[in-house]
Write a protein that holds these residues in place. Structure first.
Motif, PDB file in Angstrom:
ATOM      1  N   LEU A  72       0.839  -1.203   0.000  1.00 35.02           N
ATOM      2  CA  LEU A  72       0.000   0.000   0.000  1.00 35.02           C
ATOM      3  C   LEU A  72       0.873   1.252   0.000  1.00 35.02           C
ATOM      4  O   LEU A  72       0.603   2.212  -0.733  1.00 35.02           O
ATOM      5  CB  LEU A  72      -0.920  -0.011   1.221  1.00 35.02           C
ATOM      6  N   ALA A  73       1.927   1.241   0.815  1.00 36.22           N
ATOM      7  CA  ALA A  73       2.843   2.383   0.855  1.00 36.22           C
ATOM      8  C   ALA A  73       3.500   2.595  -0.508  1.00 36.22           C
ATOM      9  O   ALA A  73       3.653   3.727  -0.968  1.00 36.22           O
ATOM     10  CB  ALA A  73       3.909   2.166   1.929  1.00 36.22           C
ATOM     11  N   ALA A  74       3.886   1.489  -1.176  1.00 33.07           N
ATOM     12  CA  ALA A  74       4.500   1.596  -2.503  1.00 33.07           C
ATOM     13  C   ALA A  74       3.518   2.189  -3.506  1.00 33.07           C
ATOM     14  O   ALA A  74       3.886   3.040  -4.328  1.00 33.07           O
ATOM     15  CB  ALA A  74       4.967   0.215  -2.969  1.00 33.07           C
ATOM     16  N   ALA A  75       2.248   1.755  -3.441  1.00 36.40           N
ATOM     17  CA  ALA A  75       1.237   2.252  -4.374  1.00 36.40           C
ATOM     18  C   ALA A  75       0.985   3.750  -4.168  1.00 36.40           C
ATOM     19  O   ALA A  75       0.873   4.513  -5.137  1.00 36.40           O
ATOM     20  CB  ALA A  75      -0.062   1.466  -4.199  1.00 36.40           C
ATOM     21  N   VAL A  76       0.903   4.170  -2.907  1.00 37.68           N
ATOM     22  CA  VAL A  76       0.669   5.590  -2.626  1.00 37.68           C
ATOM     23  C   VAL A  76       1.878   6.427  -3.050  1.00 37.68           C
ATOM     24  O   VAL A  76       1.721   7.537  -3.584  1.00 37.68           O
ATOM     25  CB  VAL A  76       0.342   5.793  -1.137  1.00 37.68           C
ATOM     26  N   ALA A  77       3.088   5.904  -2.814  1.00 34.05           N
ATOM     27  CA  ALA A  77       4.293   6.620  -3.257  1.00 34.05           C
ATOM     28  C   ALA A  77       4.317   6.738  -4.776  1.00 34.05           C
ATOM     29  O   ALA A  77       4.712   7.777  -5.325  1.00 34.05           O
ATOM     30  CB  ALA A  77       5.547   5.896  -2.765  1.00 34.05           C
ATOM     31  N   LEU A  78       3.891   5.686  -5.471  1.00 34.52           N
ATOM     32  CA  LEU A  78       3.815   5.746  -6.933  1.00 34.52           C
ATOM     33  C   LEU A  78       2.786   6.789  -7.373  1.00 34.52           C
ATOM     34  O   LEU A  78       3.005   7.518  -8.345  1.00 34.52           O
ATOM     35  CB  LEU A  78       3.445   4.372  -7.478  1.00 34.52           C
ATOM     36  N   LEU A  79       1.668   6.875  -6.637  1.00 47.02           N
ATOM     37  CA  LEU A  79       0.675   7.905  -6.913  1.00 47.02           C
ATOM     38  C   LEU A  79       1.269   9.299  -6.724  1.00 47.02           C
ATOM     39  O   LEU A  79       1.063  10.198  -7.553  1.00 47.02           O
ATOM     40  CB  LEU A  79      -0.533   7.718  -5.992  1.00 47.02           C
ATOM     41  N   ALA A  80       2.024   9.486  -5.630  1.00 51.28           N
ATOM     42  CA  ALA A  80       2.667  10.775  -5.377  1.00 51.28           C
ATOM     43  C   ALA A  80       3.648  11.120  -6.490  1.00 51.28           C
ATOM     44  O   ALA A  80       3.714  12.270  -6.954  1.00 51.28           O
ATOM     45  CB  ALA A  80       3.383  10.743  -4.028  1.00 51.28           C
ATOM     46  N   CYS A  81       4.417  10.127  -6.926  1.00 46.73           N
ATOM     47  CA  CYS A  81       5.347  10.340  -8.033  1.00 46.73           C
ATOM     48  C   CYS A  81       4.579  10.720  -9.297  1.00 46.73           C
ATOM     49  O   CYS A  81       4.986  11.629 -10.037  1.00 46.73           O
ATOM     50  CB  CYS A  81       6.171   9.074  -8.263  1.00 46.73           C
ATOM     51  N   GLY A  82       3.443  10.060  -9.522  1.00 44.76           N
ATOM     52  CA  GLY A  82       2.625  10.373 -10.683  1.00 44.76           C
ATOM     53  C   GLY A  82       2.093  11.793 -10.648  1.00 44.76           C
ATOM     54  O   GLY A  82       2.021  12.467 -11.692  1.00 44.76           O
ATOM     55  N   VAL A  83       1.733  12.272  -9.456  1.00 46.61           N
ATOM     56  CA  VAL A  83       1.284  13.661  -9.314  1.00 46.61           C
ATOM     57  C   VAL A  83       2.392  14.616  -9.747  1.00 46.61           C
ATOM     58  O   VAL A  83       2.160  15.582 -10.493  1.00 46.61           O
ATOM     59  CB  VAL A  83       0.857  13.942  -7.858  1.00 46.61           C
ATOM     60  N   GLY A  84       3.614  14.343  -9.297  1.00 47.75           N
ATOM     61  CA  GLY A  84       4.735  15.197  -9.671  1.00 47.75           C
ATOM     62  C   GLY A  84       5.039  15.157 -11.157  1.00 47.75           C
ATOM     63  O   GLY A  84       5.283  16.197 -11.789  1.00 47.75           O
ATOM     64  N   VAL A  85       5.019  13.965 -11.743  1.00 46.15           N
ATOM     65  CA  VAL A  85       5.292  13.827 -13.176  1.00 46.15           C
ATOM     66  C   VAL A  85       4.204  14.528 -13.993  1.00 46.15           C
ATOM     67  O   VAL A  85       4.497  15.264 -14.946  1.00 46.15           O
ATOM     68  CB  VAL A  85       5.378  12.333 -13.563  1.00 46.15           C
ATOM     69  N   ALA A  86       2.937  14.308 -13.613  1.00 45.50           N
ATOM     70  CA  ALA A  86       1.826  14.913 -14.352  1.00 45.50           C
ATOM     71  C   ALA A  86       1.902  16.428 -14.318  1.00 45.50           C
ATOM     72  O   ALA A  86       1.699  17.103 -15.347  1.00 45.50           O
ATOM     73  CB  ALA A  86       0.492  14.422 -13.771  1.00 45.50           C
ATOM     74  N   TRP A  87       2.204  17.004 -13.148  1.00 48.97           N
ATOM     75  CA  TRP A  87       2.285  18.463 -13.063  1.00 48.97           C
ATOM     76  C   TRP A  87       3.460  18.992 -13.882  1.00 48.97           C
ATOM     77  O   TRP A  87       3.341  20.021 -14.568  1.00 48.97           O
ATOM     78  CB  TRP A  87       2.434  18.917 -11.615  1.00 48.97           C
TER      79      TRP A  87
END
Length: 453
Positions: free
Chosen positions: A374-389
């Motif tokens: 779960l922590a890995a998935a949320v971190a990947l989501l956070a990374c995705g937020v940064g990449v998308a922006w």
């Protein structure tokens, strides 16, 4: 690197804080182990609730505790808070030794520890800045970071061995003794050499910080990423303790795992000091690296391989947080920097009360590997937020001469001045680069940064 230690008041504070920090990490390790193995039948959810109760008061009471730190004599206030923490440690140790501790009692003590810490932290932040002159402030912050990470490396390992040899109760009593080092340092200080410095009102600082950040989408993205990582990724006590049990290890195995995280954290802090600028791309890559490290932890087949993944995990977390911290400082209007940093710390601290109970419940119901996943998935989501922006902001361009290379525009500081961190909290210490002495740095060319959009 050690010039702040030439100041008598800071020198005695540094020694007392180092001893006290080792004791604090010992107690944190013992407390988590007690909740998991003695007061419950390996219930990680109970550990998450304990962490939430302990971390919530410093966030919820930030306005009141900041006012108290400004209103009363800080040195005497710290003596009171340290004395209260000492009394709580003694009480916890005695109750454990006589077998009278229960889970509801531990919840009450966790809340009481959080209340005492809520008043202790802002008083210490303000007081440590009174120990050194303005020109030595950055050096004192770096030494604070070295002390914090050294204690984080030593404390959990010592606690794990002590729990195996003499039991958890004695760890709390040893921590109580370490408070005497801090109290002794406060008594030894020379009050006439203190450099008093006024602090702005806490609530006003946060309100001004909100208004400024709302106009800076890049900072909003940074704060979202830090909150997600803090809430779901930085629950190392839950991950390490439950994985230690899965591998058939005891308290010593748990303490050693915590020290492996500290090894990676120390390496990340040292490497961060070698970068000339804090860049958004490093925050994004660090968050993605944490997701990869957590995924490797999920797949670890043995205790040794899991410990190795924790070094990478600690490295990625500190790389992300030190860079985010530096980015916020160097790209924020200097007149508002303190207020924005206060908001940043509130976001970072606010994640634990939200995420720890959820992560603990997942670990209890589905196992520790699922919680780490779960922590890995949320971190990947956070990374995705940064990449998308980054892509949506128009900062990514094709290189002018190299066909398959991309360039990313940088955010320039509003004024180019050296950042001067004004907070000396443990959270700042844990996310501050640790510079090496000049002679130990390899020479490197200096490039002029590009102007951002």
């Amino acid at each position: 690197m050690f010039r702040s230690l030439s100041i008598f008041n800071y020198r005695v504070w540094f020694i007392g804080a180092l001893v006290s920090n080792v004791g604090a990490w010992m107690q944190a390790t013992a407390q988590n182990w007690v909740v998991l193995t003695q007061l419950t039948d390996n219930d990680a959810a109970a550990m998450g609730v304990t962490m939430a109760l302990q971390f919530a008061p410093p966030l919820l009471l930030v306005g009141v505790t900041g006012w108290v730190a400004d209103r009363f004599d800080r040195r005497k206030l710290i003596m009171c808070t340290q004395g209260a923490l000492l009394a709580l440690a003694v009480s916890l140790g005695i109750l454990l030794l006589v077998g009278a501790m229960t889970l509801p009692l531990m919840y009450g003590f966790a809340l009481a520890l959080g209340m005492a810490t809520a008043f202790d932290n802002p008083a210490r932040q303000a007081f440590v800045s009174d120990l050194v002159s303005q020109e030595n402030a950055s050096n004192a912050v770096a030494l604070n970071a070295a002390s914090f990470n050294t204690a984080r490396l030593i404390g959990p390992a010592v606690a794990g061995v002590m729990i195996v040899l003499v039991g958890t109760g004695w760890v709390f009593l040893v921590n109580a003794v370490t408070f005497l080092a801090m109290l002794g340092a406060l008594l030894m200080m020379r009050p006439h050499e203190l450099v008093a410095r006024a602090r702005r009102n806490g609530p006003a600082r946060l309100a001004d910080g909100f208004r400024y950040v709302a106009r800076r989408p890049d900072l909003v993205v940074i704060f979202v990423m830090v909150f997600l990582l803090g809430a779901f990724g930085m629950n190392f006590p839950i991950f390490a303790s439950t994985m230690a049990l899965e591998f058939g290890r005891g308290a010593d195995g748990f303490g050693l795992l915590s020290s492996f995280v500290a090894i990676g954290s120390l390496a990340g802090a040292l490497l961060a000091a070698r970068r000339d600028r804090a860049r958004m791309r490093v925050v994004v890559v660090g968050t993605g690296g944490f997701a990869v490290a957590s995924a490797l932890s999920v797949l670890a087949p043995s205790y040794a391989t899991y410990a190795a993944t924790l070094v990478l995990t600690g490295f990625c977390v500190v790389t992300t947080l030190t860079t985010a911290n530096g980015y916020v400082q160097t790209t924020t209007d200097p007149s508002l920097r303190g207020r924005v940093i206060a908001l940043y710390m509130a976001i970072l601290l606010g994640g634990t009360p939200v995420g720890a109970p959820i992560v603990g419940a997942v670990a209890t119901e589905f196992g520790p590997r699922t919680a780490i996943g779960l922590a890995a998935a949320v971190a990947l989501l956070a990374c995705g937020v940064g990449v998308a922006w980054t892509l949506a902001s128009g900062r990514v361009h094709r290189h002018e001469t190299k066909r398959f290379r991309l360039t990313v525009d940088e955010t320039r500081p509003i004024r180019t001045i050296p950042p001067e961190p004004e907070d000396f909290s443990d959270e700042i210490a844990g996310t501050t680069p640790i510079p090496l002495p000049p002679g130990e740095r390899a020479p490197r060319p200096v490039h002029r940064p590009r102007h951002g959009t």
